[in-house]
Design an enzyme around this catalytic site. Sequence first.
Site, mmCIF file in Angstrom:
data_model
loop_
_atom_site.group_PDB
_atom_site.id
_atom_site.type_symbol
_atom_site.label_atom_id
_atom_site.label_comp_id
_atom_site.label_asym_id
_atom_site.label_seq_id
_atom_site.Cartn_x
_atom_site.Cartn_y
_atom_site.Cartn_z
ATOM 1 N N ASP A 1 0.855 -1.181 0.000
ATOM 2 C CA ASP A 1 0.000 0.000 0.000
ATOM 3 C C ASP A 1 0.893 1.232 0.000
ATOM 4 O O ASP A 1 1.222 1.795 1.053
ATOM 5 C CB ASP A 1 -0.934 -0.017 1.209
ATOM 6 C CG ASP A 1 -2.091 0.956 1.051
ATOM 7 O OD1 ASP A 1 -2.095 1.712 0.064
ATOM 8 O OD2 ASP A 1 -2.993 0.950 1.916
ATOM 9 N N VAL A 2 1.301 1.651 -1.210
ATOM 10 C CA VAL A 2 2.240 2.761 -1.358
ATOM 11 C C VAL A 2 1.618 3.971 -2.049
ATOM 12 O O VAL A 2 2.165 5.066 -1.999
ATOM 13 C CB VAL A 2 3.506 2.334 -2.137
ATOM 14 C CG1 VAL A 2 4.365 1.413 -1.311
ATOM 15 C CG2 VAL A 2 3.140 1.668 -3.457
ATOM 16 N N LYS A 3 0.492 3.768 -2.739
ATOM 17 C CA LYS A 3 -0.241 4.852 -3.414
ATOM 18 C C LYS A 3 0.683 5.711 -4.272
ATOM 19 O O LYS A 3 0.632 6.947 -4.239
ATOM 20 C CB LYS A 3 -1.000 5.703 -2.397
ATOM 21 C CG LYS A 3 -2.058 4.918 -1.623
ATOM 22 C CD LYS A 3 -2.816 5.806 -0.658
ATOM 23 C CE LYS A 3 -3.899 5.033 0.084
ATOM 24 N NZ LYS A 3 -3.360 4.038 1.044
ATOM 25 N N ARG A 4 1.509 5.080 -5.080
ATOM 26 C CA ARG A 4 2.407 5.809 -5.973
ATOM 27 C C ARG A 4 1.647 6.294 -7.203
ATOM 28 O O ARG A 4 0.628 5.737 -7.582
ATOM 29 C CB ARG A 4 3.565 4.910 -6.404
ATOM 30 C CG ARG A 4 4.461 4.430 -5.262
ATOM 31 C CD ARG A 4 5.253 5.577 -4.653
ATOM 32 N NE ARG A 4 6.314 5.083 -3.780
ATOM 33 C CZ ARG A 4 6.324 5.175 -2.467
ATOM 34 N NH1 ARG A 4 5.307 5.745 -1.837
ATOM 35 N NH2 ARG A 4 7.330 4.712 -1.754
#
Length: 296
Positions: free
Chosen positions: A107-110
Amino acid sequence: MTAADVQTVRTGGTASFGVRLASAIGSRSALCVGIDPHAATLAAWGLGRDEAGLTAFGATLVDAAAGRAAIVKPQVAFFEAAGVAGYRALDATIRRARDAGLLVVADVKRGDIGTTGDDYALAWLDRDGPFAADAMTVSPYLGYGSLAGTVALARRNGAGVFVLAATSNPEARVLQTAVLAEGPWAGRSVAAGIVLDVADDNRDQSLGDVGLVLGATLDLADFGIDADTIGSAPVLAPGFGAQGARIEDLRALYGARAEQVLVSESRGLLADGPDGVAALVADRAERIRAALGAAA
């Protein structure tokens, strides 16, 4: 040749993320166990915000999920806050999860353009990369087309992406419900346009490699989204448990697409401390099976 065979050929012999996810859901459950080592939780568990504490926290969640959940979702920010030590703990957590047969979504939301976006994907999704997760969360708000390189790299590696579409934070509503003025989805909401873009990207897949993040506490109709337009996209649905969404409402929330939904829970699984996590994970897995089986 089956659809699964075709997808395996496309990924150079590695089964696609959609095929692997479908197998994990079928053999275990559609539960996604969030690994969120927030500072307050670590303190309550008597763990430090250091490599040892973060590693121990991750191990507890992974061991509880093994054999019960399809996938785990480390929230990278909570590891990153501890710097290099945090990243070492995250690496240990991902490796432990993979050794246990679990899929991992980072879950890095890049989300970025060109080579910058490509290298974010390379870091998280390359089979020989530093983290080698099975999927990552991405933001499409530089334009859905900006994710093309990330999706292509994911597919070459048998990995997936989950695209933010309708999120539960109140600040997002104004943007995500805004109406598109141009393009193929003109007249639709921004969130609905993302859903349609993802559905188009997943054509010819029984369960897609490109998933959606749709908050389980939301009324999708408020965002202009019809569940029937989701297509074959897997849906990562945060908001179950402590945030208020009920597993028993899966079919009411997602209709015919309910079996594509990953029930994501994190805080609610921590309520009974480290010794109670496994029992809570087992409870959620059983409730998901019951909710989907009751009206199948």
